[in-house]
Design a protein around this motif. Structure first.
Motif, PDB file in Angstrom:
ATOM      1  N   LYS A 153       0.162  -3.813  -1.289  1.00  0.00           N
ATOM      2  CA  LYS A 153       0.225  -3.036  -0.019  1.00  0.00           C
ATOM      3  C   LYS A 153      -0.685  -1.880  -0.427  1.00  0.00           C
ATOM      4  N   PRO A 154      -1.525  -1.466   0.076  1.00  0.00           N
ATOM      5  CA  PRO A 154      -2.118  -1.935   1.394  1.00  0.00           C
ATOM      6  C   PRO A 154      -2.879  -3.042   1.129  1.00  0.00           C
ATOM      7  N   VAL A 155      -2.989  -3.996   2.011  1.00  0.00           N
ATOM      8  CA  VAL A 155      -3.662  -5.270   1.766  1.00  0.00           C
ATOM      9  C   VAL A 155      -4.750  -5.345   2.669  1.00  0.00           C
ATOM     10  N   ASP A 156      -6.012  -5.559   2.387  1.00  0.00           N
ATOM     11  CA  ASP A 156      -7.238  -5.948   3.276  1.00  0.00           C
ATOM     12  C   ASP A 156      -6.956  -7.070   4.114  1.00  0.00           C
ATOM     13  N   ASP A 189       9.913  -8.486   6.633  1.00  0.00           N
ATOM     14  CA  ASP A 189       9.726  -7.038   6.114  1.00  0.00           C
ATOM     15  C   ASP A 189      10.526  -6.141   6.819  1.00  0.00           C
ATOM     16  N   ASP A 190      11.305  -5.298   6.087  1.00  0.00           N
ATOM     17  CA  ASP A 190      12.132  -4.120   6.567  1.00  0.00           C
ATOM     18  C   ASP A 190      11.661  -3.068   7.462  1.00  0.00           C
ATOM     19  N   ASP A 191      10.341  -3.050   7.013  1.00  0.00           N
ATOM     20  CA  ASP A 191       9.738  -1.817   7.554  1.00  0.00           C
ATOM     21  C   ASP A 191       8.996  -2.300   8.937  1.00  0.00           C
ATOM     22  N   GLY A 213       4.442  -3.219  -2.343  1.00  0.00           N
ATOM     23  CA  GLY A 213       3.920  -1.952  -2.583  1.00  0.00           C
ATOM     24  C   GLY A 213       3.961  -1.418  -3.984  1.00  0.00           C
ATOM     25  N   HIS A 214       4.793  -2.301  -4.843  1.00  0.00           N
ATOM     26  CA  HIS A 214       5.055  -1.746  -6.116  1.00  0.00           C
ATOM     27  C   HIS A 214       4.439  -2.931  -6.849  1.00  0.00           C
ATOM     28  N   ARG A 266      10.538  -5.918  -1.685  1.00  0.00           N
ATOM     29  CA  ARG A 266      11.535  -5.045  -1.597  1.00  0.00           C
ATOM     30  C   ARG A 266      12.174  -4.692  -0.297  1.00  0.00           C
ATOM     31  N   MET A 267      13.478  -5.271   0.111  1.00  0.00           N
ATOM     32  CA  MET A 267      14.113  -4.854   1.073  1.00  0.00           C
ATOM     33  C   MET A 267      15.653  -4.849   0.715  1.00  0.00           C
ATOM     34  N   ASP A 281       8.228  -9.644   2.240  1.00  0.00           N
ATOM     35  CA  ASP A 281       7.975  -8.385   1.374  1.00  0.00           C
ATOM     36  C   ASP A 281       8.997  -8.396   0.348  1.00  0.00           C
ATOM     37  N   SER A 337       7.005  -0.856  11.042  1.00  0.00           N
ATOM     38  CA  SER A 337       5.764  -0.504  11.301  1.00  0.00           C
ATOM     39  C   SER A 337       4.802  -1.626  10.634  1.00  0.00           C
ATOM     40  N   MET A 338       5.246  -2.092   9.460  1.00  0.00           N
ATOM     41  CA  MET A 338       4.512  -2.940   8.634  1.00  0.00           C
ATOM     42  C   MET A 338       4.556  -4.337   9.490  1.00  0.00           C
TER      43      MET A 338
END
Lengths: 747, 211
Positions: free
Chosen positions: B105-108, B11-13, B84-85, B57-58, B55, B15-16
């Protein structure tokens, strides 16, 4: 020749006696003078009396010639035979004796004989009177010349024969002449040779041997087409003697015909003119020859080549009297006694008067022109004033001026209406200030002080409160006038009601803000899903982190540090989500413009963050290159809007490119220390040259779905900030939009 | 249950990535995170059991791009897409191309962890099947061409006589071939042989019974 004239014969005899006496005396004188160098002695012997005008002229010529041309001092001795009055042989003998005796003591070195009688006397008595003394004769007419000279020491120039020339000149002047009256002694000076050629042409009338009275009578009765030829008259038949000039004076006024003669002494005494040898020429020539003899030349050498020529001379008054045309005068004619014309006489006075007159005329013309111009100027001024007033009225402008000495206003009717002054009220500065809005009074006082101190012209906008309680906006433009000493004297101005304009400007501003807002909403709407994703990302991270924390805690295996890290991450992501939301709110909010000090670099970076997702969606790589201190004073939201517009355009422009070729660069740099420039470049296909001029026009677009207001709004925003926006010329395959704003230097 | 499986997060994020690591670790998984597809591809090839949480989208290489790269080098690593999309076309495409799951996202945590569990199990199964296939292929390789032919008739349920007729050889010879097939394939019964062949995907030879 000699036989013809008894007086001449007598004169010759006398001369001979006198000559012999003088000659004998001369030898003695030569001895006595041997004692030392002495002045040359010149004896001049005239045939006639002393006061004969010819003698006077000749004598004067001789003396002045000796004075001016001969260095050697000369003693003059002058003697007069006066043969015309004393013609007898006895008298001549007496004269010979007298002269011989007289000059024995002082013998002359040279003798000048003036006139035929004197020459005759001297040659006759040559052996006894002044023998061997060089002698120069002059004024001897050809018929008076002795047949032969006793020796070659006697020289002279024979008098030219002027009778024929004079008659020719007379007939030339008056070709209609039928009769020529001859006046004079004897034959009147005419010889048969003079008469013969003219005998067929004219008739000769001999008026010789008359008394003056007879002569006057006959001359007064001359028929038409007559002329008079005057030789010389020494005596009349009544035995009265006079000089020929005096005789002329007496009969000339009576003559009905013009008189001609050949002696210059007659000119001015009644003759028209003739071929004249002047007596001064005769005297000068004789003196020159005598001078050369005194210098040692032989008399023959001294006389060689000497000649005097006759000149046609005329009396201008006589020409006028007889109405004779000057055009018939012979070439080279001299005209004497010409009365100067008025012009010749008063040339300078006339020029002066003319000049003065010209100057006065010019002055008068100038004054008249000046007057006309002034009238014209006054008329133009009145017209201009009228037009100004009309224009001012039409524009609703009130004109006024404030006398700074009295603080009293002069105002036009329009100004009275504008400021709600009553009709005949005297408007003082205090009265004016009372009408100004309370909040603006201090401003007005301040600006008034400024302009009276620094001069020039300036404008001011302020509010007034009218008696009915309404508030109006007034714009005044004022200009200060000073007196010659530089002291402020008058403040002149023009005021207009700009309430409506103010309202319009506010309305325009409001509408513009609306448009900007609508554009922001539309733009934000277009990237809603990206923004949602941008918001989703931190939310997702937060959820996962929180749930992980809970799991660690539920398992009872947690590490406190790990839990802290999780919580910190949650805080950070929550803030991140918050900033996305506030950014979104700012873009969507309708708020009044708020200018603040901004770092354009951080605005650009913030915009890049907000667009992160959108860029990812479109596979666009965005880089931000910023230098430090790119501060401006601007509305942050509006600047973000501009950057958003430019980036979105760039993204759209690169849709057709492969993913890895889609790049955008935002750069913020300082330009020349004056402005901050932000550029947004993309690697899209570029904009065709022919479209660049319309780029910033509203409703001009190349996009099927575009409204065409994006760049127009960018421009209006940037220009409202005092900046400018443009398409930079770049290399093909790149499009760079730039905008610049005034730099706000570090405080 | 957690065995030695490894869960990869790309994932490029940041935090994620961090949050997902914490979550997977909290569930007892061993997890590794990568900031981009390129970074993941740069690691040595993974031969163990596990799954990839990817993810969509990167920048540069996207999730689907990475999936394609992995497929190209015959990786069997199951992929769970996270996005997220929630656009349906991407999801459908992902599932078609063999994604185990496609999560929003957000995923439980439950959802994600269950998906991970399923994916790991699937990977394990896939890896077991592959081993069995290898053994069968090895045994099949021992057979001669005639024996292979006989095998195909046998699993079709043909009698020796029928096979002999079909091949035109003696019934006695068929019997010998059959014994060798059973021996080489290491089975004791025709049923066992049929199971193996089914697993290996060998089709029974249809005999011409009229013959």
């Amino acid at each position: 020749m000699r036989a013809k004239s008894m007086p001449c014969l007598r004169r010759s005899t006398l001369g001979l006696i006198a000559g012999m006496v003088l000659c004998a005396l001369g030898a003695c004188a030569g001895e006595t003078s041997a004692s030392g160098p002495r002045q040359a002695r010149v004896l001049v012997l005239y045939s006639n009396e002393r006061l004969l005008p010819a003698n006077i002229v000749v004598d004067e010529a001789i003396r002045s010639t000796f004075r001016s041309e001969l260095e050697r001092p000369v003693e003059f001795y002058t003697e007069f035979l006066d043969v015309d009055r004393f013609p007898s042989v006895i008298q001549q003998e007496r004269a010979r004796e007298f002269l011989g005796g007289k000059y024995r003591e002082r013998p002359p070195d040279v003798i000048i004989a003036g006139g035929g009688a004197a020459l005759g006397f001297l040659t006759t008595h040559r052996t006894t009177l002044f023998p061997r003394v060089p002698m120069v004769h002059c004024g001897v007419e050809p018929n008076e010349m002795p047949e032969s000279m006793p020796d070659d020491l006697i020289v002279g120039i024979p008098q030219a024969v002027n009778v024929a020339e004079t008659l020719q000149i007379a007939l030339r002047l008056q070709p209609e002449t039928r009769q020529v009256a001859i006046v004079g002694d004897g034959s009147g000076g005419l010889s048969p040779a003079d008469v013969a050629p003219l005998a067929s042409q004219v008739e000769f009338l001999w008026l010789t041997n008359r008394s003056i009275a007879q002569l006057r009578d006959e001359l007064s009765r001359l028929p038409d087409h007559s002329i008079v030829f005057y030789g010389a008259m020494f005596r009349d038949n009544a035995g009265n003697a006079f000089t020929p000039q005096v005789a002329l004076d007496q009969f000339a006024p009576a003559s009905r015909a013009p008189i001609y003669g050949y002696y210059d002494t007659y000119l001015g005494h009644g003759i028209v003119g003739g071929s004249i040898i002047t007596f001064s020429t005769i005297g000068r020539t004789a003196a020159q020859i005598a001078g050369r003899i005194l210098e040692g030349q032989t008399p023959q050498d001294a006389a060689r080549g000497a000649i005097h020529t006759a000149t046609p001379m005329f009396d201008w008054t006589q020409l006028r009297r007889w109405n004779l045309s000057e055009s018939r005068l012979p070439p080279g004619a001299e005209i004497l006694f010409r009365e100067p014309t008025l012009w010749e006489q008063y040339k300078w006075q006339m020029i002066g008067v003319l000049l003065v007159t010209l100057i006065e005329t010019a002055l008068i013309i100038l004054l008249v022109i000046n007057l006309l111009r002034r009238r014209q100027a006054q008329r133009l001024l009145r017209e201009s004033e009228y037009r100004l007033r009309l224009a001012a009225e039409a524009a609703g402008a009130g004109l006024w001026s404030l006398d700074l000495a009295t603080n009293v206003f002069w105002v036009t009717d329009q100004a009275r209406r504008l400021f709600a002054f009553s009709e005949n009220e005297t408007v003082t500065l205090e009265r004016f200030l009372a009408g100004v809005h309370r909040e603006d009074r201090e401003l007005i006082r301040q600006r008034l002080k400024e302009i009276t101190e620094s001069g020039g012209s300036s404008s001011v906008q302020f509010r007034i409160v009218r008696p009915d309680g309404t508030t109006a906006w007034i714009a005044s433009r004022r200009s200060l006038q000073c007196d010659s000493s530089g002291k402020p004297r008058l403040l002149t101005g023009v005021s207009t009601d700009i309430t409506e304009q103010q309202r319009n400007a506010e309305e325009l501003q409001r509408l513009r803000a609306e448009a900007w807002h609508a554009d922001r909403v539309a733009r934000t709407g277009a990237i809603t899903s990206s923004l949602a994703h941008e918001l989703n990302q931190p939310l997702a991270a937060t959820l996962s982190a929180a749930q992980a924390g809970l799991r660690f805690m539920a398992a009872g295996t947690f590490d406190t540090n790990e839990i802290r890290e999780i919580l910190e991450s949650i805080v950070q992501d929550t803030k991140r989500a918050g900033s996305v939301v506030s950014g979104l709110r700012a873009m969507l909010r309708r708020q009044p413009s708020q200018r603040e000090r901004l770092d354009l670099a951080s605005v650009a970076r913030g915009m890049a963050d907000l667009l992160h997702s959108e860029l990812l969606t479109h596979h666009v790589h965005l880089a931000v290159q910023c230098t430090r201190d790119c501060h401006v004073v601007a509305d942050k939201t509006q600047i973000q809007q501009v950057i958003l517009n430019l980036v979105m355009n760039a993204i759209e422009a690169m849709q057709q490119l492969p993913h890895n070729a889609r790049r955008i660069e935002i750069a913020a740099t300082r330009d020349h220390h004056q402005t901050v420039r932000v550029s947004v470049s993309d690697t899209g296909p570029g904009i065709p040259q022919e479209q660049t001029s319309k780029l910033f026009d509203a409703f001009w677009t190349t996009k099927p779905q575009g409204l065409g207001i994006g760049l127009a709004i960018c421009r209006s925003i940037i220009e409202s900030h005092g900046g400018r926006i443009w398409l930079a010329r770049g290399q093909p395959g790149a499009t760079t939009f730039c905008f610049s704003l005034p730099l706000d230097p570090a405080p | 249950m957690k065995t030695d499986a490894t869960i990869f997060v790309v994932d490029d994020d940041a935090s994620m990535r961090k949050s997902l690591l914490w979550l997977l670790r909290s569930a007892g998984w061993h997890a590794e995170a990568y900031a981009s597809a390129e970074e993941f591809l740069a690691r040595p090839p993974f031969i163990g059991t596990g799954c990839l949480v990817l993810d969509v989208r990167m920048p540069h290489l996207t999730g689907p791009d990475l999936r394609d790269r992995l497929a190209a080098c015959q990786s069997s690593l199951p992929i769970i897409f996270l996005t997220g999309h929630g656009d349906v076309p991407t999801g459908v495409d992902a599932m078609k191309k063999g994604a185990v799951d496609f999560l929003l996202k957000p995923v439980d945590d439950q959802v994600l962890l269950q998906a991970v569990q399923r994916a790991v199990e699937q990977h394990q199964r896939a890896q077991g099947h592959a081993r069995e296939m290898g053994i069968i292929r090895e045994r099949l390789a021992r057979l001669s061409a005639r024996e292979r032919e006989v095998l195909e008739y046998v699993i079709a349920g043909c009698l020796n006589k029928q096979i002999a007729d079909a091949l035109g050889i003696a019934q006695k010879t068929i019997k010998i071939h059959r014994g060798r097939v059973m021996e080489k394939m290491e089975v004791s019964s025709v049923a066992g042989l049929v199971h193996l062949c089914e697993t290996a995907g060998i089709a029974p030879r249809r005999q011409d019974l009229t013959h």
